[in-house]
Scaffold this motif. Structure first.
Motif, PDB file in Angstrom:
ATOM      1  N   UNK A 281       0.833  -1.208   0.000  1.00  0.00           N
ATOM      2  CA  UNK A 281       0.000   0.000   0.000  1.00  0.00           C
ATOM      3  C   UNK A 281       0.866   1.255   0.000  1.00  0.00           C
ATOM      4  N   UNK A 282       1.922   1.247   0.811  1.00  0.00           N
ATOM      5  CA  UNK A 282       2.811   2.404   0.857  1.00  0.00           C
ATOM      6  C   UNK A 282       3.467   2.625  -0.493  1.00  0.00           C
ATOM      7  N   UNK A 283       3.987   1.568  -1.087  1.00  0.00           N
ATOM      8  CA  UNK A 283       4.654   1.683  -2.385  1.00  0.00           C
ATOM      9  C   UNK A 283       3.685   2.191  -3.441  1.00  0.00           C
ATOM     10  N   UNK A 284       2.434   1.742  -3.373  1.00  0.00           N
ATOM     11  CA  UNK A 284       1.460   2.146  -4.375  1.00  0.00           C
ATOM     12  C   UNK A 284       1.004   3.585  -4.248  1.00  0.00           C
ATOM     13  N   UNK A 285       1.109   4.155  -3.057  1.00  0.00           N
ATOM     14  CA  UNK A 285       0.564   5.491  -2.836  1.00  0.00           C
ATOM     15  C   UNK A 285       1.615   6.601  -2.856  1.00  0.00           C
ATOM     16  N   UNK A 286       2.863   6.278  -2.518  1.00  0.00           N
ATOM     17  CA  UNK A 286       3.884   7.318  -2.416  1.00  0.00           C
ATOM     18  C   UNK A 286       4.524   7.584  -3.777  1.00  0.00           C
ATOM     19  N   UNK A 287       4.900   8.834  -4.006  1.00  0.00           N
ATOM     20  CA  UNK A 287       5.525   9.207  -5.277  1.00  0.00           C
ATOM     21  C   UNK A 287       7.050   9.122  -5.149  1.00  0.00           C
ATOM     22  N   UNK A 288       7.587   7.960  -5.468  1.00  0.00           N
ATOM     23  CA  UNK A 288       9.029   7.736  -5.467  1.00  0.00           C
ATOM     24  C   UNK A 288       9.603   8.049  -6.845  1.00  0.00           C
ATOM     25  N   UNK A 289      10.929   8.220  -6.898  1.00  0.00           N
ATOM     26  CA  UNK A 289      11.580   8.128  -8.193  1.00  0.00           C
ATOM     27  C   UNK A 289      11.718   6.645  -8.524  1.00  0.00           C
ATOM     28  N   UNK A 290      12.048   6.343  -9.755  1.00  0.00           N
ATOM     29  CA  UNK A 290      12.035   4.950 -10.216  1.00  0.00           C
ATOM     30  C   UNK A 290      12.968   4.064  -9.403  1.00  0.00           C
ATOM     31  N   UNK A 291      14.168   4.564  -9.127  1.00  0.00           N
ATOM     32  CA  UNK A 291      15.136   3.759  -8.384  1.00  0.00           C
ATOM     33  C   UNK A 291      14.692   3.482  -6.963  1.00  0.00           C
ATOM     34  N   UNK A 292      14.167   4.507  -6.281  1.00  0.00           N
ATOM     35  CA  UNK A 292      13.724   4.329  -4.899  1.00  0.00           C
ATOM     36  C   UNK A 292      12.517   3.406  -4.825  1.00  0.00           C
ATOM     37  N   UNK A 293      11.596   3.549  -5.763  1.00  0.00           N
ATOM     38  CA  UNK A 293      10.429   2.667  -5.775  1.00  0.00           C
ATOM     39  C   UNK A 293      10.856   1.207  -5.896  1.00  0.00           C
ATOM     40  N   UNK A 294      11.834   0.963  -6.737  1.00  0.00           N
ATOM     41  CA  UNK A 294      12.312  -0.405  -6.931  1.00  0.00           C
ATOM     42  C   UNK A 294      12.939  -0.942  -5.648  1.00  0.00           C
ATOM     43  N   UNK A 295      13.718  -0.102  -4.959  1.00  0.00           N
ATOM     44  CA  UNK A 295      14.379  -0.533  -3.721  1.00  0.00           C
ATOM     45  C   UNK A 295      13.368  -0.831  -2.627  1.00  0.00           C
ATOM     46  N   UNK A 296      12.389   0.055  -2.465  1.00  0.00           N
ATOM     47  CA  UNK A 296      11.383  -0.158  -1.421  1.00  0.00           C
ATOM     48  C   UNK A 296      10.541  -1.384  -1.749  1.00  0.00           C
ATOM     49  N   UNK A 297      10.168  -1.544  -3.032  1.00  0.00           N
ATOM     50  CA  UNK A 297       9.381  -2.709  -3.429  1.00  0.00           C
ATOM     51  C   UNK A 297      10.154  -3.996  -3.159  1.00  0.00           C
ATOM     52  N   UNK A 298      11.471  -3.973  -3.393  1.00  0.00           N
ATOM     53  CA  UNK A 298      12.287  -5.167  -3.128  1.00  0.00           C
ATOM     54  C   UNK A 298      12.338  -5.452  -1.622  1.00  0.00           C
ATOM     55  N   UNK A 299      12.457  -4.383  -0.808  1.00  0.00           N
ATOM     56  CA  UNK A 299      12.451  -4.578   0.645  1.00  0.00           C
ATOM     57  C   UNK A 299      11.121  -5.190   1.093  1.00  0.00           C
ATOM     58  N   UNK A 300      10.016  -4.653   0.571  1.00  0.00           N
ATOM     59  CA  UNK A 300       8.697  -5.169   0.945  1.00  0.00           C
ATOM     60  C   UNK A 300       8.576  -6.639   0.574  1.00  0.00           C
ATOM     61  N   UNK A 301       9.070  -7.001  -0.604  1.00  0.00           N
ATOM     62  CA  UNK A 301       8.985  -8.379  -1.062  1.00  0.00           C
ATOM     63  C   UNK A 301       9.851  -9.313  -0.222  1.00  0.00           C
ATOM     64  N   UNK A 302      11.048  -8.836   0.177  1.00  0.00           N
ATOM     65  CA  UNK A 302      11.997  -9.688   0.890  1.00  0.00           C
ATOM     66  C   UNK A 302      11.715  -9.770   2.385  1.00  0.00           C
ATOM     67  N   UNK A 303      11.302  -8.654   2.984  1.00  0.00           N
ATOM     68  CA  UNK A 303      11.261  -8.574   4.451  1.00  0.00           C
ATOM     69  C   UNK A 303       9.863  -8.551   5.059  1.00  0.00           C
TER      70      UNK A 303
END
Length: 394
Positions: A281-303
């Motif tokens: 939900x956080x990843x879907x709602x926040x306006x990240x740059x492309x690189x940061x979105x990818x990093x946060x999405x990877x953290x969410x998936x892994x942790x």
């Protein structure tokens, strides 16, 4: 029309039905001052309060009964839920073992923080304090002070700097901004510092924190890239290395899950879901740059799948509490939080977290901080011209 203002768009004004659903009356009645009570209508006020509270409590009791008998049995084996999902009971003997072998043996420490701010025209000063405590005493206190200054001492283009200063001050204090970046920074830094202290400064086997371990302010960086980078690093180490932690939320957050928790008997806890849904939900709602979105999405998936969310209840006189723990240790974590909460049965909240907060207030108290700031202003000859005694409405 492309340039239609949001406040002129009829599609943007659809809250009336929600207001009616939430408060049980049309907003037009609420806005009619003839329906408001005068200041001396004490008996009418008490009668109104007693009626509304009685109706709400009776409705809640009926809801609790239905949840206990019809909903709680469905948690275990619910499609899409974690394999640990279900309702569990902690026995007195288990609490006694936790007291003797963990809590009172010094193998559990809690981390909590506080901040105090002083705002004046020349600058805003914020003090952030962190305390680590266990039942063997305070293990450490740390503080940081932030100085927000809109007027930099560059003096290259003085007039431009003056106008820039006025603009920034107006922007930072504008009532149209719900959460100015300076406030987001303070909140995010404190949340980060609490978790960094829990991971890097605490020494006990088990660590207790407050709130959501993957707080919204951390997964977004509160709008700051360096805070996001530091947060992802400390949270990754918390989940993948530390593992023996439990976070307990002190406020009415996730009220749907707390409603489930209200149907628990004292000594029971339920495991409901992982934190993956929250992270997505956080990843879907926040306006990240492309690189940061990818990093946060990877953290969410892994942790986030490794962090379980549940609710425990220690007493009929205390509210249920939301907790988060690593799935490898979720049952011990829940029982540690419950055992510590039983030491203040009427509050039903871990005593160590309250002790850490009280330590912060004692060492980094707001009154002492404000006194030091005002004394410093006086000593530099500023007198009371920058004295700020205002209290914002909440």
């Amino acid at each position: 029309m492309a340039d239609t203002k949001p406040w002129l768009d009829p599609e943007a004004l659809q809250g009336d039905d929600n207001f009616l659903a939430d408060y049980g009356e049309d907003m037009s009645r609420t806005l009619n001052l003839d329906t408001w009570l005068p200041e001396n209508a004490v008996e009418q006020m008490m009668a109104l309060l007693k009626r509304e509270i009685s109706d709400a409590v009776n409705a809640e009791d009926a809801l609790r009964s239905r949840i206990r008998h019809e909903v709680l049995p469905l948690i275990r084996g619910h499609p899409g839920g974690p394999q640990e999902a279900g309702v569990y009971s902690a026995e007195p003997a288990q609490f006694e073992s936790i007291y003797q072998s963990l809590l009172f043996a010094g193998r559990v420490e809690a981390v909590n923080g506080s901040f105090a701010s002083y705002e004046s025209l020349p600058m805003g000063i914020t003090q952030i304090g962190i305390a680590i405590v266990g039942y063997e005493g305070t293990q450490g206190t740390f503080s940081q002070r932030l100085f927000r200054k809109e007027m930099a001492e560059k003096h290259n283009h003085l007039l431009d700097e003056v106008f820039d200063c006025i603009s920034r001050r107006q922007e930072n204090s504008s009532s149209t901004r719900k959460a100015p970046y300076s406030r987001l920074a303070r909140r995010g830094i404190r949340a980060y510092a609490e978790r960094a202290a829990l991971v890097d400064k605490a020494r006990a086997e088990w660590r207790i924190g407050q709130g959501n371990p993957c707080a919204y302010d951390l997964l977004t960086g509160s709008g700051y890239q360096r805070l996001l980078d530091a947060s992802l690093d400390v949270l990754h180490r918390l989940v993948k290395r530390q593992k023996k932690f439990v976070f307990v939320n002190p406020i009415l957050e996730d009220r749907g899950w707390l409603t489930l928790g209200s149907a628990l008997n004292p000594g029971e806890y339920t495991v409901i879901e992982t934190m993956e849904r929250f992270g997505k939900q956080v990843v879907g709602r926040w306006q990240y740059d492309a690189g940061s979105r990818q990093r946060v999405a990877r953290f969410v998936e892994e942790c986030c799948p490794d962090i379980l969310t549940g609710v425990f209840r220690t007493s009929t006189r205390a509210p249920p509490r939301l907790f988060h723990a690593h799935r490898e240790h979720v049952h011990v974590a829940a029982r540690i939080a419950m055992a510590d909460s039983l030491l203040r049965r009427e509050r039903g909240y871990p005593l160590l977290l309250d002790m850490a907060e009280m330590t912060c207030r004692s060492v980094f108290g707001e009154d002492g901080f404000l006194g030091l700031v005002q004394d410093a202003y006086s000593q530099v000859g500023a007198g009371l011209q920058f004295f700020n005694d205002s209290r914002s409405r909440r």
